[in-house]
Design a protein around this motif. Structure first.
Motif, PDB file in Angstrom:
ATOM      1  N   ARG A 146       0.829  -1.204   0.000  1.00 44.97           N
ATOM      2  CA  ARG A 146       0.000   0.000   0.000  1.00 44.97           C
ATOM      3  C   ARG A 146       0.864   1.256   0.000  1.00 44.97           C
ATOM      4  O   ARG A 146       0.381   2.349  -0.273  1.00 44.97           O
ATOM      5  CB  ARG A 146      -0.893   0.010   1.250  1.00 44.97           C
ATOM      6  CG  ARG A 146      -1.858  -1.149   1.304  1.00 44.97           C
ATOM      7  CD  ARG A 146      -2.675  -1.138   2.576  1.00 44.97           C
ATOM      8  NE  ARG A 146      -3.620  -2.251   2.591  1.00 44.97           N
ATOM      9  CZ  ARG A 146      -4.559  -2.405   3.501  1.00 44.97           C
ATOM     10  NH1 ARG A 146      -4.687  -1.520   4.487  1.00 44.97           N
ATOM     11  NH2 ARG A 146      -5.381  -3.437   3.444  1.00 44.97           N
ATOM     12  N   SER A 147       2.105   1.102   0.344  1.00 49.33           N
ATOM     13  CA  SER A 147       2.944   2.258   0.680  1.00 49.33           C
ATOM     14  C   SER A 147       3.792   2.806  -0.462  1.00 49.33           C
ATOM     15  O   SER A 147       4.598   3.693  -0.247  1.00 49.33           O
ATOM     16  CB  SER A 147       3.862   1.873   1.842  1.00 49.33           C
ATOM     17  OG  SER A 147       4.546   0.675   1.533  1.00 49.33           O
ATOM     18  N   ASP A 148       3.630   2.282  -1.674  1.00 47.14           N
ATOM     19  CA  ASP A 148       4.550   2.688  -2.739  1.00 47.14           C
ATOM     20  C   ASP A 148       3.916   3.525  -3.850  1.00 47.14           C
ATOM     21  O   ASP A 148       4.472   3.628  -4.943  1.00 47.14           O
ATOM     22  CB  ASP A 148       5.230   1.441  -3.335  1.00 47.14           C
ATOM     23  CG  ASP A 148       6.230   0.823  -2.362  1.00 47.14           C
ATOM     24  OD1 ASP A 148       6.731   1.559  -1.483  1.00 47.14           O
ATOM     25  OD2 ASP A 148       6.500  -0.391  -2.467  1.00 47.14           O
ATOM     26  N   ALA A 149       2.755   4.132  -3.604  1.00 42.60           N
ATOM     27  CA  ALA A 149       2.168   5.028  -4.619  1.00 42.60           C
ATOM     28  C   ALA A 149       2.927   6.354  -4.602  1.00 42.60           C
ATOM     29  O   ALA A 149       3.339   6.820  -3.532  1.00 42.60           O
ATOM     30  CB  ALA A 149       0.692   5.256  -4.330  1.00 42.60           C
ATOM     31  N   ARG A 150       3.120   6.956  -5.780  1.00 43.76           N
ATOM     32  CA  ARG A 150       3.849   8.231  -5.871  1.00 43.76           C
ATOM     33  C   ARG A 150       3.019   9.253  -6.646  1.00 43.76           C
ATOM     34  O   ARG A 150       2.232   8.886  -7.520  1.00 43.76           O
ATOM     35  CB  ARG A 150       5.188   8.026  -6.582  1.00 43.76           C
ATOM     36  CG  ARG A 150       6.159   7.097  -5.832  1.00 43.76           C
ATOM     37  CD  ARG A 150       6.667   7.716  -4.523  1.00 43.76           C
ATOM     38  NE  ARG A 150       7.451   6.765  -3.743  1.00 43.76           N
ATOM     39  CZ  ARG A 150       6.984   6.073  -2.696  1.00 43.76           C
ATOM     40  NH1 ARG A 150       5.731   6.216  -2.295  1.00 43.76           N
ATOM     41  NH2 ARG A 150       7.765   5.229  -2.049  1.00 43.76           N
ATOM     42  N   SER A 207       2.630   0.252  -8.756  1.00 43.61           N
ATOM     43  CA  SER A 207       3.445   0.724  -7.637  1.00 43.61           C
ATOM     44  C   SER A 207       2.810   0.327  -6.306  1.00 43.61           C
ATOM     45  O   SER A 207       3.497  -0.055  -5.372  1.00 43.61           O
ATOM     46  CB  SER A 207       3.639   2.247  -7.717  1.00 43.61           C
ATOM     47  OG  SER A 207       2.411   2.909  -7.947  1.00 43.61           O
ATOM     48  N   ALA A 208       1.475   0.426  -6.224  1.00 39.98           N
ATOM     49  CA  ALA A 208       0.768   0.069  -4.991  1.00 39.98           C
ATOM     50  C   ALA A 208      -0.556  -0.596  -5.359  1.00 39.98           C
ATOM     51  O   ALA A 208      -1.065  -0.396  -6.469  1.00 39.98           O
ATOM     52  CB  ALA A 208       0.495   1.325  -4.155  1.00 39.98           C
ATOM     53  N   ILE A 223      -4.206   3.469   0.809  1.00 34.73           N
ATOM     54  CA  ILE A 223      -3.004   3.621  -0.035  1.00 34.73           C
ATOM     55  C   ILE A 223      -2.409   5.012   0.180  1.00 34.73           C
ATOM     56  O   ILE A 223      -1.201   5.161   0.377  1.00 34.73           O
ATOM     57  CB  ILE A 223      -3.346   3.421  -1.541  1.00 34.73           C
ATOM     58  CG1 ILE A 223      -3.609   1.942  -1.828  1.00 34.73           C
ATOM     59  CG2 ILE A 223      -2.225   3.954  -2.432  1.00 34.73           C
ATOM     60  CD1 ILE A 223      -3.819   1.607  -3.298  1.00 34.73           C
ATOM     61  N   CYS A 224      -3.277   6.032   0.167  1.00 29.95           N
ATOM     62  CA  CYS A 224      -2.793   7.418   0.312  1.00 29.95           C
ATOM     63  C   CYS A 224      -2.064   7.604   1.634  1.00 29.95           C
ATOM     64  O   CYS A 224      -0.989   8.195   1.690  1.00 29.95           O
ATOM     65  CB  CYS A 224      -3.962   8.397   0.205  1.00 29.95           C
ATOM     66  SG  CYS A 224      -4.587   8.517  -1.479  1.00 29.95           S
ATOM     67  N   SER A 227       1.231   5.758   1.744  1.00 31.41           N
ATOM     68  CA  SER A 227       2.222   6.281   0.796  1.00 31.41           C
ATOM     69  C   SER A 227       2.528   7.757   1.023  1.00 31.41           C
ATOM     70  O   SER A 227       3.411   8.315   0.366  1.00 31.41           O
ATOM     71  CB  SER A 227       1.714   6.111  -0.651  1.00 31.41           C
ATOM     72  OG  SER A 227       1.483   4.754  -0.962  1.00 31.41           O
TER      73      SER A 227
END
Ligand code: ADP
Ligand code: MG
Length: 320
Positions: A146-150, A207-208, A223-224, A227
């Motif tokens: 969940r932690s890799d959104a950019r 990414s997530a 996710i937000c 990340s």
């Protein structure tokens, strides 16, 4: 209806499955013994379904079991993991053969669809509750977190959103539907399309990812938060099924799509430079996915319709 004893019921209804990959010792001893595929990590997740909370107590046991397997496997799908084994905690007020036969039929039908092998469990008396733990494998460092959104990533969702909430309204008899729509809704609720196949494919570019169990906006918010980003979803882009559109007015359909749970679709993010690759994968594997928005600077996670923020309760379902 006759009650059967614990050991006979395990033997009769749960111990019959052919052992699958990596099962060295299945049901029958104090522990199961399994071998994790060489060079892989074990992905584990558990879900509990309580009678009267997660499903109507008098629901068809075959459907309950099928749903239990599907919603639990959905977490493996969201990580891009390959399902391998599961264990079952079963608590029932009585041990009726008829109920158990249906339950084990639904359980194994769904398990076989995902190549899951039941390797153990526990059986107790009490108010009806089903706990499933699933185990899967994934290459180290490859699981979708969940932690890799950019910022700049595009947000996608598989299938349709809102079917789960619509189906629940139908089941709770808040809505009358025709026969074919009723069939569609029952299928959506008890036999949701779990996206294991899609999870493994999009893992190459995402990414997530998260599976939509609490509602699209509530899950996207996870996710937000993980990340440290925000998100903008465009209402007009949301994939809402024809049966749901026909069932209700557009505002309700939109609310179901944004905040209704039980969809078990994957919501995932893809960096802009990987979109071309995703489109290749989509064409090759006939992926049913839709771009619904973009990751932005945090922390707000909103849905816009005609440029205006759609007010929605994104808190998701909370037990406490
Ligand atoms: P123990 O007393 O050693 O914990 P149990 O008598 O509870 O063992 O269980 C005997 C065997 O049956 C174990 O291998 C256990 O994993 C399996 N088992 C018990 N209940 C279930 C179930 N509902 N589904 C699958 N396997 C079960
Ligand atoms: Mg023991």
């Amino acid at each position: 209806m006759a009650n059967i004893n614990e050991f006979d019921l395990i033997e009769e209804y749960f111990a019959g499955q052919v052992a699958s990959y990596g099962v060295n010792l299945g049901i029958g001893d104090d522990c199961a013994l399994v071998t994790v595929p060489p060079g892989h990590q074990l992905a584990m997740s558990m879900d509990s379904l309580i009678g009267g909370v997660h499903f109507p107590k008098n629901a068809d046991p075959e459907l309950i079991a099928e749903r239990a397997v599907r919603v639990t496997v959905s977490d493996l799908a969201a990580m891009g993991a390959d399902p391998l084994w599961m264990t079952l905690g079963l608590t029932m007020p009585t041990s009726e053969s008829h109920w158990l036969a249906g339950f084990s039929r639904g359980l194994f039908r769904a398990a076989e669809e995902f190549n899951l092998c039941l390797v153990g469990g526990d059986t107790t008396r009490g108010p009806l509750a089903i706990t499933l733990q699933v185990h899967g494998s994934v290459e180290p460092g490859k699981a979708m977190l969940r932690s890799d959104a950019r910022v700049g990533d595009i947000i996608f969702v598989t299938g349709n959103v809102g079917d789960g909430a619509a189906a629940l309204a139908v089941i709770k008899k808040q809505l009358d539907v025709g026969k074919s729509a009723f069939g569609y809704m029952m299928q959506a609720y008890y036999s949701p399309k779990v996206r294991v196949r899609e999870g493994k494919i999009i893992n190459a570019v995402a990414s997530a990812a998260i599976d939509v169990s609490d509602g699209l906006m509530a899950d996207l918010k996870h996710i937000c938060k993980a990340s440290g980003v925000g998100a903008v979803v465009e209402a007009e882009r949301l994939p809402i099924s024809e049966p749901v559109r026909k069932l209700t007015d557009p505002d309700v359909a939109l609310a179901w799509a944004l905040t209704g749970g039980d969809d078990y679709q994957l919501c995932f993010t893809v960096p802009p430079q990987k979109i071309a690759r995703l489109e290749e994968l989509q064409a090759k594997h006939k992926l049913d996915i839709t771009a619904i928005g973009e990751i932005v600077r945090g922390p707000d996670c909103v849905c816009l319709s005609d440029g205006r923020i759609v007010e929605c309760d994104v808190s998701g379902y909370k037990h406490f």
